[in-house]
Enzyme design. Structure first.
Site, short mmCIF file in Angstrom:
data_model
loop_
_atom_site.label_atom_id
_atom_site.label_comp_id
_atom_site.label_asym_id
_atom_site.label_seq_id
_atom_site.Cartn_x
_atom_site.Cartn_y
_atom_site.Cartn_z
N LYS A 167 0.84 -1.20 0.00
CA LYS A 167 0.00 0.00 0.00
C LYS A 167 0.88 1.25 0.00
CE LYS A 167 -3.90 -2.27 0.31
NZ LYS A 167 -4.96 -2.17 -0.70
N ASP A 196 -0.43 0.12 -4.46
CA ASP A 196 -1.87 0.40 -4.44
C ASP A 196 -2.14 1.65 -3.61
OD1 ASP A 196 -4.62 0.36 -4.30
OD2 ASP A 196 -4.77 -1.64 -3.40
N GLU A 222 -1.93 0.55 -8.76
CA GLU A 222 -3.37 0.28 -8.62
C GLU A 222 -4.11 1.46 -8.00
OE1 GLU A 222 -4.12 -3.61 -6.99
OE2 GLU A 222 -5.78 -2.88 -5.75
N GLU A 248 -11.53 -2.37 -8.61
CA GLU A 248 -12.24 -2.84 -7.41
C GLU A 248 -13.36 -1.90 -7.00
OE1 GLU A 248 -8.58 -2.45 -4.81
OE2 GLU A 248 -10.10 -1.89 -3.37
N ASP A 271 -14.17 -7.01 -9.32
CA ASP A 271 -14.47 -7.79 -8.12
C ASP A 271 -15.88 -8.32 -8.34
OD1 ASP A 271 -15.62 -8.41 -5.58
OD2 ASP A 271 -14.12 -7.19 -4.57
N HIS A 298 -9.91 -8.46 -7.86
CA HIS A 298 -9.65 -7.90 -6.54
C HIS A 298 -10.19 -8.81 -5.45
CE1 HIS A 298 -11.48 -5.39 -3.18
NE2 HIS A 298 -10.19 -5.15 -3.05
MG MG Z 1 -6.74 -2.28 -4.10
#
Ligand code: MG
Length: 361
Positions: A167, A196, A222, A248, A271, A298
């Protein structure tokens, strides 16, 4: 063949580890659960999820608006049922809470259909491959110190995962830059490394980060920007060589179509729960294939391992073991890959006793 019974329950499954990103903490997994039974007594199970808000509302949508559509329908008419659910809720739907309810029903219908066909779900849907490579997100959360992040990334690579996702979106950009290069240096050149931002930034901020990490060999960036803002993704994509991944937070196939039409993304990450179910996930994946794009779903690995194995243009399954506390059998990593269970249906082995302890009254 007709649907003769529909049962719903809401569960609230606590996370096993602390999970945080740039915009939220994963406080709990609310898990609306549905069983659809046909007049031969075959039961399909479906589900939806949120991370801490809205589970009750999803269950109410299913009970009040979707269940009445199902009775006396032939459960194998999945596309017809999907379109009835979509149209009869259109005033309050077209995504969001209603879409999350439609997805639960749709997943249960596909499970029922695959059981009746005596096929594992991924074979019913196309059976493009028997195994799918796995990358690990569960060691890359934003609150971890740089040392913890590096240590866990190395551990997961040693465990056999094909890639690591971390992240980004710390207080200062230089922290993100430092963490990315530290992880790359520690894991070496071979494993895939993804980042992400969970939509934290605008195009200028996302571009600033992208330009400073071009040398870190990032496999994808992402959700750099709000998922509704297609134009800004086009802008960012023209300024970096790092592939852009998105999906997502996209709630219907038409937004994916816009990303494809505008050349705004390199990798699509639908997703199944948020895009309206398996029916819609497959439409997105096949459309992506027609335009030379890959899909990499996702979250929700226990279901997505089937969908990824069903289509030839899939990349990875994402490792976050959110359902493990309520399963009697979990996916097993072999040579960095997962295989879908070789049982009729989705074959996800829910343990009713374990689920029951998380039941919401
Ligand atoms: Mg993500």
């Amino acid at each position: 063949m007709k649907i003769r019974d529909v049962r719903t329950t809401l569960y609230d499954i606590p996370p096993q580890v602390k999970r945080t990103d740039a915009i939220q903490a994963f406080v709990s997994m609310e898990f609306p659960f549905i069983e659809i039974e046909d007049d031969d007594g075959v039961v399909g199970t479906g589900f939806s999820y949120t991370i801490g808000k809205g589970g009750e509302a999803i269950k109410q949508v299913i009970d009040a608006y979707l269940t009445p559509i199902l009775y006396d329908e032939d459960p194998s008419n999945i596309d017809r049922i999907w379109n009835r659910m979509w149209m009869e809720t259109h005033w309050v739907g077209r995504g969001g809470i209603v879409g999350l309810g439609i997805a639960a029903v749709d997943i249960a219908l596909w499970d029922l259909m695959a059981q009746r066909a005596n096929l594992p779900l991924y074979k019913l849907l196309g059976g493009a491959k028997d195994t799918v490579p796995v990358y690990n997100t569960d060691g890359g959360w934003l609150h971890l110190t740089e040392d913890e992040l590096v240590r866990q990334s190395v551990q997961y690579v040693e465990h056999g995962y094909k890639g690591i996702k971390i992240k980004v979106g710390r207080e200062n950009l230089h922290e993100d830059v430092s963490r990315i290069f530290a992880v790359r240096k520690a894991i070496g050149q071979e494993p895939y490394l993804m980042i992400d931002a969970n939509m934290k930034w605008n195009a200028r901020e996302a571009t600033q980060l992208a330009c400073r990490i071009e040398e870190a060999d990032i496999f994808w960036f992402e959700e750099p920007i709000a998922a509704d803002d297609v134009d800004s993704h086009v802008d960012l994509r023209q300024k970096t060589t790092i592939p852009i991944a998105i999906g997502e937070t996209i709630y219907n196939k038409y937004v994916f179509q816009e990303y494809i039409a505008q050349g705004a993304a390199d990798i699509l990450q639908p997703d199944a729960v948020r895009v309206g179910g398996i029916t819609e996930w497959m439409k997105v994946a096949h459309t992506a294939e027609c335009f030379g794009l890959s899909v990499s779903p996702h979250f929700l690995m226990d279901l997505h391992v089937h969908l990824s194995a069903a289509v030839q243009n899939s990349l990875f399954v994402e490792y976050i073991p959110s359902l493990d506390p309520v399963l009697s059998e979990t996916l097993e990593l072999k040579d960095g890959h997962f295989s879908p269970p070789n049982r009729p249906g989705h074959g996800i082995m829910f343990d009713k006793d374990k689920l029951e302890q998380y039941s919401v009254a």
